[in-house]
Design a protein around this motif. Structure first.
Motif, PDB file in Angstrom:
ATOM      1  N   GLU A  98       5.275  12.482 -19.438  1.00 23.09           N
ATOM      2  CA  GLU A  98       4.079  11.672 -19.678  1.00 23.09           C
ATOM      3  C   GLU A  98       4.417  10.190 -19.684  1.00 23.09           C
ATOM      4  N   ALA A  99       5.526   9.849 -20.330  1.00 18.53           N
ATOM      5  CA  ALA A  99       5.916   8.443 -20.386  1.00 18.53           C
ATOM      6  C   ALA A  99       6.262   7.904 -18.998  1.00 18.53           C
ATOM      7  N   LYS A 100       6.940   8.725 -18.198  1.00 16.57           N
ATOM      8  CA  LYS A 100       7.277   8.286 -16.846  1.00 16.57           C
ATOM      9  C   LYS A 100       6.023   8.099 -15.994  1.00 16.57           C
ATOM     10  N   ALA A 101       5.042   8.991 -16.152  1.00 19.59           N
ATOM     11  CA  ALA A 101       3.795   8.850 -15.400  1.00 19.59           C
ATOM     12  C   ALA A 101       3.070   7.570 -15.785  1.00 19.59           C
ATOM     13  N   ASP A 102       3.031   7.281 -17.093  1.00 17.18           N
ATOM     14  CA  ASP A 102       2.397   6.024 -17.533  1.00 17.18           C
ATOM     15  C   ASP A 102       3.165   4.816 -17.007  1.00 17.18           C
ATOM     16  N   ALA A 103       4.483   4.907 -16.998  1.00 15.03           N
ATOM     17  CA  ALA A 103       5.282   3.786 -16.496  1.00 15.03           C
ATOM     18  C   ALA A 103       5.049   3.570 -15.004  1.00 15.03           C
ATOM     19  N   LEU A 104       4.893   4.669 -14.265  1.00 20.26           N
ATOM     20  CA  LEU A 104       4.637   4.537 -12.827  1.00 20.26           C
ATOM     21  C   LEU A 104       3.284   3.875 -12.579  1.00 20.26           C
ATOM     22  N   GLN A 105       2.279   4.248 -13.353  1.00 20.47           N
ATOM     23  CA  GLN A 105       0.976   3.596 -13.186  1.00 20.47           C
ATOM     24  C   GLN A 105       1.044   2.118 -13.541  1.00 20.47           C
ATOM     25  N   THR A 106       1.797   1.813 -14.593  1.00 21.96           N
ATOM     26  CA  THR A 106       1.959   0.394 -14.937  1.00 21.96           C
ATOM     27  C   THR A 106       2.684  -0.358 -13.825  1.00 21.96           C
ATOM     28  N   GLU A 107       3.683   0.283 -13.242  1.00 20.66           N
ATOM     29  CA  GLU A 107       4.404  -0.345 -12.139  1.00 20.66           C
ATOM     30  C   GLU A 107       3.492  -0.580 -10.935  1.00 20.66           C
ATOM     31  N   VAL A 108       2.616   0.387 -10.675  1.00 23.15           N
ATOM     32  CA  VAL A 108       1.659   0.212  -9.578  1.00 23.15           C
ATOM     33  C   VAL A 108       0.741  -0.969  -9.848  1.00 23.15           C
ATOM     34  N   GLN A 142       3.720  10.146  -7.104  1.00 20.83           N
ATOM     35  CA  GLN A 142       4.753  10.610  -8.020  1.00 20.83           C
ATOM     36  C   GLN A 142       4.205  10.746  -9.437  1.00 20.83           C
ATOM     37  N   SER A 143       3.375   9.794  -9.840  1.00 28.56           N
ATOM     38  CA  SER A 143       2.770   9.878 -11.168  1.00 28.56           C
ATOM     39  C   SER A 143       1.847  11.092 -11.271  1.00 28.56           C
ATOM     40  N   ALA A 144       1.065  11.330 -10.210  1.00 26.07           N
ATOM     41  CA  ALA A 144       0.177  12.500 -10.228  1.00 26.07           C
ATOM     42  C   ALA A 144       0.980  13.795 -10.271  1.00 26.07           C
ATOM     43  N   HIS A 145       2.121  13.817  -9.544  1.00 24.76           N
ATOM     44  CA  HIS A 145       2.956  15.015  -9.556  1.00 24.76           C
ATOM     45  C   HIS A 145       3.544  15.253 -10.955  1.00 24.76           C
ATOM     46  N   LEU A 146       3.970  14.193 -11.601  1.00 23.29           N
ATOM     47  CA  LEU A 146       4.500  14.342 -12.951  1.00 23.29           C
ATOM     48  C   LEU A 146       3.437  14.852 -13.910  1.00 23.29           C
ATOM     49  N   ARG A 147       2.248  14.297 -13.810  1.00 22.51           N
ATOM     50  CA  ARG A 147       1.185  14.742 -14.703  1.00 22.51           C
ATOM     51  C   ARG A 147       0.800  16.193 -14.429  1.00 22.51           C
ATOM     52  N   SER A 148       0.803  16.571 -13.156  1.00 20.56           N
ATOM     53  CA  SER A 148       0.492  17.972 -12.846  1.00 20.56           C
ATOM     54  C   SER A 148       1.580  18.902 -13.375  1.00 20.56           C
ATOM     55  N   ASP A 149       2.842  18.459 -13.301  1.00 22.42           N
ATOM     56  CA  ASP A 149       3.928  19.280 -13.855  1.00 22.42           C
ATOM     57  C   ASP A 149       3.807  19.406 -15.369  1.00 22.42           C
ATOM     58  N   VAL A 150       3.460  18.318 -16.017  1.00 23.54           N
ATOM     59  CA  VAL A 150       3.296  18.362 -17.459  1.00 23.54           C
ATOM     60  C   VAL A 150       2.136  19.280 -17.837  1.00 23.54           C
ATOM     61  N   ALA A 151       1.028  19.160 -17.082  1.00 27.31           N
ATOM     62  CA  ALA A 151      -0.117  20.022 -17.362  1.00 27.31           C
ATOM     63  C   ALA A 151       0.217  21.490 -17.109  1.00 27.31           C
ATOM     64  N   ALA A 152       0.964  21.752 -16.043  1.00 24.61           N
ATOM     65  CA  ALA A 152       1.358  23.134 -15.760  1.00 24.61           C
ATOM     66  C   ALA A 152       2.310  23.664 -16.812  1.00 24.61           C
ATOM     67  N   SER A 153       3.202  22.812 -17.282  1.00 21.77           N
ATOM     68  CA  SER A 153       4.126  23.242 -18.328  1.00 21.77           C
ATOM     69  C   SER A 153       3.377  23.591 -19.602  1.00 21.77           C
ATOM     70  N   VAL A 188       0.835  -1.211   0.000  1.00 27.89           N
ATOM     71  CA  VAL A 188       0.000   0.000   0.000  1.00 27.89           C
ATOM     72  C   VAL A 188       0.867   1.257   0.000  1.00 27.89           C
ATOM     73  N   LEU A 189       1.919   1.254   0.809  1.00 31.49           N
ATOM     74  CA  LEU A 189       2.778   2.440   0.877  1.00 31.49           C
ATOM     75  C   LEU A 189       3.491   2.678  -0.448  1.00 31.49           C
ATOM     76  N   ASN A 190       4.022   1.605  -1.051  1.00 33.37           N
ATOM     77  CA  ASN A 190       4.708   1.768  -2.335  1.00 33.37           C
ATOM     78  C   ASN A 190       3.747   2.222  -3.429  1.00 33.37           C
ATOM     79  N   ALA A 191       2.576   1.620  -3.452  1.00 30.89           N
ATOM     80  CA  ALA A 191       1.605   2.024  -4.467  1.00 30.89           C
ATOM     81  C   ALA A 191       1.187   3.479  -4.279  1.00 30.89           C
ATOM     82  N   ASP A 192       0.993   3.878  -3.035  1.00 29.75           N
ATOM     83  CA  ASP A 192       0.617   5.264  -2.782  1.00 29.75           C
ATOM     84  C   ASP A 192       1.732   6.221  -3.192  1.00 29.75           C
ATOM     85  N   ARG A 193       2.971   5.847  -2.900  1.00 32.11           N
ATOM     86  CA  ARG A 193       4.097   6.712  -3.287  1.00 32.11           C
ATOM     87  C   ARG A 193       4.216   6.824  -4.800  1.00 32.11           C
ATOM     88  N   LEU A 194       4.094   5.685  -5.500  1.00 37.81           N
ATOM     89  CA  LEU A 194       4.208   5.714  -6.956  1.00 37.81           C
ATOM     90  C   LEU A 194       3.056   6.484  -7.599  1.00 37.81           C
TER      91      LEU A 194
END
Length: 802
Positions: free
Chosen positions: A315-325, A56-67, A47-53
């Motif tokens: 975007e690719a890293k965010a997708d990879a993090l979701q796949t890892e989760v 991180q994926s949400a943070h990446l997507r928010s950064d991409v959206a902000a950019s 649960v902790l690892n999934a929540d962290r990943l």
């Protein structure tokens, strides 16, 4: 010894007996297989690892959206501000055609600034400094048009706004959680800073104008910009570019325009001439504008491509993090399912073995033990074969079964001993109470006979009254024994009793009743079935208050209605007691002690008696320090014990009796119960009552308000009730003894009455206060009792201290 326990010492265990049976799985092994702790740890880690990943994926997507939201408008504003700064410098230097160029640049800057303000209102990025700079831009434009101030200060505002934009890129688009993204985004910010250095060079050369002359400050800024942009490109841009972008960068650097830029920079640095007004630049400066317009566009294209590459990588890293989760959750779920399967199978094996032990235990607890306890309480024999026995099994479940059998054996033995002790103590208490009750009955009968025969002798009557008082105390001690042994106080009352009369009856139970000052502040009555219990409770507290207070001091008892019922407060002037001592005494009041504690505190049974009575009545008793330094006992009786206000207490109508003569100041304030004097000294003469009905002398006893004699349990005697007095509610004197008409009547106070009629008449002369009727011997005895009680309290306090 119980037959369920093995006799003799335990047999030594041989090494062969220590080895577990092959066919029996030990409980310890089963518990190890129940991998509860690893299961919980594995699930928590998942649960902790999934929540962290996911975070991180949400943070990446928010950064991409902000950019995507604010990155392009900010970059457009940055380029427009650089162009406007160069145009402003050219106009300041008097370059031909700079006015039209400056108007176009300002319009472009205003459009970009409006877009940034719109985006800033919808975004969470920190753009406060940028918008503040944009708000101040209009003022600097006016100064530029009016040519006020210095060009360095004017151009510095544009430089500050551009630096704020670059700082936003550094703060909002840094990916410190991912090393790959950090490395990919590093050249983007570095290229922005390097392009800003080149733009500063362009503005400095535009400020030189047609005269090709710079101030010393402007020349220093130019050389600093050249060194900074070369360092950034060589150190922070080129090493971190990917292969495709590095090739594009190398083509730009190898282009003629970039080479022209380098040649002009070197010429300016090495071939300048100092003049009186500044530094003269070489003629090669004329080729800067064309070269800069070409390579700046190429560098902007490279910067935009690199920024888009970073967004794509994010975007690719965010997708990879979701796949890892997803893989993490799926794998952990499969592992948890396997663990749960093992736990279920193992638990079923354990439960099958424990189910038999559970059924036997429930049968013993719900059926066998209650039947054994009931038989022991009733004195019947116990069937020992129904109890579990020790079988000597060596596996875990068998050892638990043997341990439970030993516990049952010890419990049965304890119940057997407790039942024998209870029956023995009950028989002992009953015998003592019966024999003592007979003695008290004979003593009271003898006292009444002597009062009837010798009531004309006032000195003898006083001694008889004291003997009667001591006998009443004996009866109260017998009642204490009944209470502590589980019995009940006999209560012959059939009518409710006013609280004023109840206080009088409780005070009459105390040997030193003359010192008790009663105050019934409200009209209330107590139900008849609770009168004796309440009276006994208050009598115990009053007796304790009179014993442990100075002989000449008053003990005040007051009663008034409160929200929770009826409050009775008893206040004395006894010795000071520590706060911890009050806590211990209040704990004793609210906790029923076993007989062993009663035996250890045989000299302090009063509080135990009060606690038992308070528990039976549902009342609360609290001891605390009085404001006078003594002890205050507060008793709160619930409303259930009181007669409802809608049902007034029936009282017999008072018959007219002549008013008694004023009593001397030394007369006892105790109504009905108080004797005329405590010493052989003759009592003052009172006006006798007109031929009252004869009444036995025992009417002054503690149960004077009892309407009729009733048989009491445990062989306790009951005092004979008084005949109806001539004036129950009035202020008439006490009736004379039968056959003794010359005996003076005792005065009696009537609660809730006043002396309005007497006060309206002529004022009678005041009589001189009579001397204290107590003899020196009685005073000395009272002080001796007080000192003895004080020493006893101090000794108890010293014993309680660690």
């Amino acid at each position: 010894m119980s037959p369920t326990e093995p006799e003799g010492p335990a047999a030594p265990v041989t090494p062969r007996q220590r080895q577990p049976r092959r066919r029996t799985v030990r409980l310890r092994t089963l518990l190890i297989l129940l991998a509860v702790a690893p299961t919980v740890a594995m699930g928590t880690q998942t649960v902790l690892n999934a929540d962290r990943l996911l975070a991180q994926s949400a943070h990446l997507r928010s950064d991409v959206a902000a950019s995507e939201q604010i990155g392009i408008p900010l970059y457009t504003l940055l380029v427009d501000l650089q162009a406007e700064r160069t145009a402003t410098a050219a106009r300041w230097a008097g370059t031909a055609g700079s006015d039209q160029e400056l108007r176009q640049r300002r319009l472009a800057t205003d459009r970009a600034a409006a877009e940034v303000r719109r985006v800033a209102a919808e975004s969470t990025a920190h753009l406060e400094d940028v918008t503040r700079r944009l708000g101040e831009l209009a003022g600097y434009r006016e100064r530029s048009d009016a040519r006020t101030g210095t060009p360095d200060r004017l151009l510095g505002h544009y430089t500050g706004a551009i630096n704020d934009i670059i700082r936003v890129y550094q703060q909002e688009f840094s990916h410190s959680e991912d090393a790959e993204l950090t490395q990919a985004s590093r050249p983007v910010v570095s290229m922005l800073s390097a392009s800003e250095m080149v733009a500063r060079e362009d503005a400095a050369l535009a400020l030189a104008g047609p005269s090709r002359e710079l101030s010393a400050t402007g020349f220093d800024q130019f050389t600093s910009s050249v060194g900074a942009q070369r360092y950034l490109y060589e150190t922070w841009v080129e090493p971190y570019l990917p292969e495709r972008d590095r090739q594009f960068y190398e083509r730009i650097v190898a282009s003629p325009d970039w080479q022209t830029k380098i040649r002009i920079e070197n010429a300016i640095i090495h071939e300048n001439k100092d003049t009186e007004t500044g530094i003269k630049l070489p003629a090669e400066v004329s080729g800067w504008s064309a070269a800069h317009s070409n390579f700046s566009v190429q560098m902007a294209t490279l910067n935009i491509d690199r920024a888009k590459g970073v967004l794509t990588l994010g975007e690719a890293k965010a997708d990879a993090l979701q796949t890892e989760v997803a893989w993490l959750v799926g794998g952990s779920g499969a592992g948890l399912l396997l663990v749960v399967t093992v736990v279920v199978l193992t638990t079923r094996s354990v439960l099958r073995r424990l189910d038999g032990l559970h059924r036997r235990t429930v049968a013993v607890a719900e059926r066998i033990l209650p039947d054994v306890v009931a038989r022991l309480d009733s004195g019947r024999p116990v069937d020992e074969s129904a109890l579990p026995t020790v079988r000597g099994q060596r596996d875990e479940v068998g050892r638990i079964n043997d341990a439970f059998a030993r516990v049952v054996a010890v419990s049965v033995d304890g119940h057997r001993q407790l039942a024998a002790e209870r029956h023995g103590f009950g028989a002992f208490a009953s015998g003592i109470a019966s024999r003592t009750g007979n003695l008290v009955s004979r003593q009271l009968a003898l006292t009444e006979d002597i009062q009837d025969g010798f009531g004309h002798d006032e000195a003898l009557l006083a001694q008889l009254m004291r003997s009667d008082q001591l006998t009443v105390g004996m009866r109260r001690q017998i009642e204490n024994l009944l209470i502590l042994s589980g019995g009940e106080i006999p209560d012959p009352h059939t009518e409710p009793m006013r609280i004023a009369d109840l206080l009088r009856e409780a005070a009459a139970e105390v040997e030193d009743f003359r010192r008790i000052d009663r105050q019934a502040l409200d009209e209330a009555s107590v139900e008849p079935q609770f009168i004796s219990q309440v009276s006994h409770l208050l009598a115990e507290l009053l007796d304790n208050a009179t014993r442990f207070s100075p002989p000449r001091s008053k003990v005040v008892i007051r009663a008034e209605l409160v929200t929770d019922g009826l409050s009775v407060e008893i206040e004395d002037r006894g010795p000071r007691v520590a706060g911890s001592r009050y806590e211990e005494m209040n704990r004793r009041l609210h906790t029923a002690p076993p007989y062993a504690v009663l035996a250890e505190n045989a000299h302090r049974l009063g509080l135990f008696v009060v606690g038992h009575l308070a528990e039976q009545l549902g009342a609360t008793v609290t001891l605390r320090r009085s404001v006078y330094g003594g002890t205050s006992a507060v008793v709160v009786l619930p409303e259930l014990l009181l007669v409802p206000a809608a049902a007034p207490v029936p009282e017999p109508e008072p018959e007219p009796t002549p008013a008694p003569a004023p009593a001397p100041a030394s007369a006892a304030p105790e109504p009905a119960r108080a004797p005329a004097a405590a010493t052989p000294a003759p009592a003052p003469a009172l006006v006798p009552a007109p031929a009252p009905a004869p009444v036995p002398a025992s009417a002054t006893g503690p149960r004077a308000a009892e309407p009729a004699p009733l048989p009491t349990p445990s062989g306790l005697p009951s005092r004979r009730p008084p005949e109806p007095q001539a004036a129950r509610g009035g202020a008439g004197p006490s009736p004379a003894l039968p056959g003794r008409d010359a005996r003076p009547a005792l005065p009696e106070r009537v609660p809730q009455t006043h002396m309005t009629e007497q006060l309206r008449g002529p004022r009678a002369p005041e009589t001189a206060p009579a001397p204290d009727p107590a003899t020196p011997e009685e005073v000395a005895d009272a002080w001796a009792d007080y000192e003895h009680g004080t020493q006893k309290v101090e000794e108890e306090l010293r014993q309680d201290q660690p």
